[in-house]
Design a protein around this motif. Structure first.
Motif, PDB file in Angstrom:
ATOM      1  N   THR A   1      46.618  35.008  74.634  1.00  0.00           N
ATOM      2  CA  THR A   1      46.780  36.358  74.099  1.00  0.00           C
ATOM      3  C   THR A   1      47.610  36.304  72.826  1.00  0.00           C
TER       4      THR A   1
ATOM      5  N   ALA B   1      42.277  34.391  70.781  1.00  0.00           N
ATOM      6  CA  ALA B   1      42.971  35.354  71.641  1.00  0.00           C
ATOM      7  C   ALA B   1      41.988  36.337  72.267  1.00  0.00           C
TER       8      ALA B   1
ATOM      9  N   HIS C   1      42.120  39.959  75.131  1.00  0.00           N
ATOM     10  CA  HIS C   1      43.000  40.959  75.728  1.00  0.00           C
ATOM     11  C   HIS C   1      43.257  40.616  77.194  1.00  0.00           C
TER      12      HIS C   1
ATOM     13  N   GLY D   1      39.167  41.725  78.321  1.00  0.00           N
ATOM     14  CA  GLY D   1      39.361  40.301  78.101  1.00  0.00           C
ATOM     15  C   GLY D   1      38.254  39.469  78.728  1.00  0.00           C
TER      16      GLY D   1
ATOM     17  N   VAL E   1      46.464  35.892  81.503  1.00  0.00           N
ATOM     18  CA  VAL E   1      45.302  35.674  80.641  1.00  0.00           C
ATOM     19  C   VAL E   1      44.284  34.748  81.294  1.00  0.00           C
TER      20      VAL E   1
END
Length: 368
Positions: free
Chosen positions: A38, A56, A58, A80, A103
């Motif tokens: 992220t 990256a 989300h 994400g 993540v």
């Protein structure tokens, strides 16, 4: 061969992934790597600085309760996941490895959905929520504590590998150790204390440690390095004022493997990577587990060592300048050899090789 790595938020998730990357890059000629994290986590700075390609997505910290924040977390995680699907399709990895942190959930879920062979690594005695949610979707789970194996009863396969960070600190060159000695102004014969409360630091524990610093003025034969975390550095610097000559404060230390061989006593949190480094080198430790982590897993990590006489444990609620000074003084004025040997029994200097073997084995199952 292509390897996708993910994990983030704190050094405990990032540094093991970087250790694995360096190991696999040296082991597999022409391998390609991509790290997914992220923008808000430490990985957005540490990974590019290490020279590893980074993208990256989300993500947000998982919530166990039903609330508006939980809805926002789900929305960020789903976003994400959609971003991760695109990344995985474009990169086409032979294997995906997640080292924890929120993540890792959307990234590893996307890899699994697309049929990519996958491994998750768990550094703590009590697994994090992300890895608990992922264990049934991956080919293998790597753990650091034997006690963790029962926590992954639903996984296809669980392998005890240890923390790859242990391998890195155990293999530091003599030249790098000398450079660290010069860089941190460590004199021959000085006993060295390192205080570091995690990669981000701790406002509460930092304040306690800062109040204790002047006492080192009476012990020029000791050397103190105090790592505050970047967001606390200016406040601590303003709090302490002029420092004794044998004390320095630092916002962050990136070459920790080179410094640790010089350390006699470390005062630290009880994150998995820190404990791996301590145990690989047999450093005497005073552990102050973070009370702010999910399921209090750091205290469980710390007690594994304390029960074996490999560390001392002080809860943050009991931490005062007097208590901290007394713990440091009593260790530095004693024979540390027994504690050091007991700590080494928890060290796994071949951990990165074990994890690398597992990753390559899993990749072979679905190589294309």
């Amino acid at each position: 061969m292509k390897v996708l790595l993910t994990g983030g938020g704190t050094g405990g998730h990032i540094f093991p992934a970087l250790s694995l990357w360096r190991h696999l890059a040296a082991r597999i000629q022409g391998a390609e790597f991509l790290y997914v994290g992220t923008e808000r986590g430490l990985e957005s700075r540490l990974v590019p600085e290490a020279g590893l390609p980074f993208v990256a997505v989300h993500a947000a910290g998982l919530r166990r309760e039903l609330s508006l924040d939980a809805v926002r977390t789900f929305a960020a995680t789903y976003r994400g996941y959609r971003e991760s699907l695109r990344i995985v399709r474009a990169f086409r990895p032979d294997v995906a490895v997640g080292t924890g942190g929120f993540v890792a959930l959307p990234v590893m879920y996307a890899a699994s959905k697309l049929g990519v062979p996958s491994v998750i690594w768990e550094g703590n005695a009590r697994p994090g929520l992300t890895n608990q949610l992922l264990m049934r979707r991956v080919d293998a789970v790597a753990v650091c504590f034997p006690e963790s194996e029962s926590q992954f009863a639903g996984a296809r396969r669980v392998v005890l590998t240890g923390n790859p960070r242990a391998s890195e600190v155990a293999s530091v060159s003599t030249a790098d150790k000398r450079r660290a000695m010069d860089a941190y102004r460590i004199l021959r014969g000085q006993r060295v204390v390192l205080i570091v409360f995690g990669s981000r630091g701790s406002e509460t524990a930092n304040r306690v440690a800062a109040e204790m610093l002047p006492r080192f003025a009476d012990r020029p034969d000791w050397r103190l390095l105090f790592v505050t975390g970047e967001r606390h550095f200016e406040a601590i610097r303003d709090q302490v004022g002029p420092l004794p000559r044998n004390v320095t404060i630092h916002p962050f230390i990136s070459d920790m493997p080179s410094l640790l061989p010089h350390v006699d006593v470390i005062v630290s949190r009880a994150g998995s990577s820190t404990l791996a480094e301590i145990c690989a080198l047999g450093v005497a430790s005073i552990l102050v587990p973070s009370p702010y982590v999910t399921a209090n897993h750091q205290e469980e990590n710390a007690m594994q060592l304390a029960r074996a006489g490999a560390a001392r444990v002080v809860r943050e609620a009991d931490l005062t300048p007097d208590r901290l000074w007394e713990e440091i003084r009593s260790l530095l004025e004693s024979d540390l050899s027994d504690m050091r040997e007991r700590a080494r029994t928890f060290g796994r200097p071949d951990a990165v090789h074990r994890l690398g073997d597992l990753v390559l084995e899993v990749a072979g199952k679905g190589s294309r």
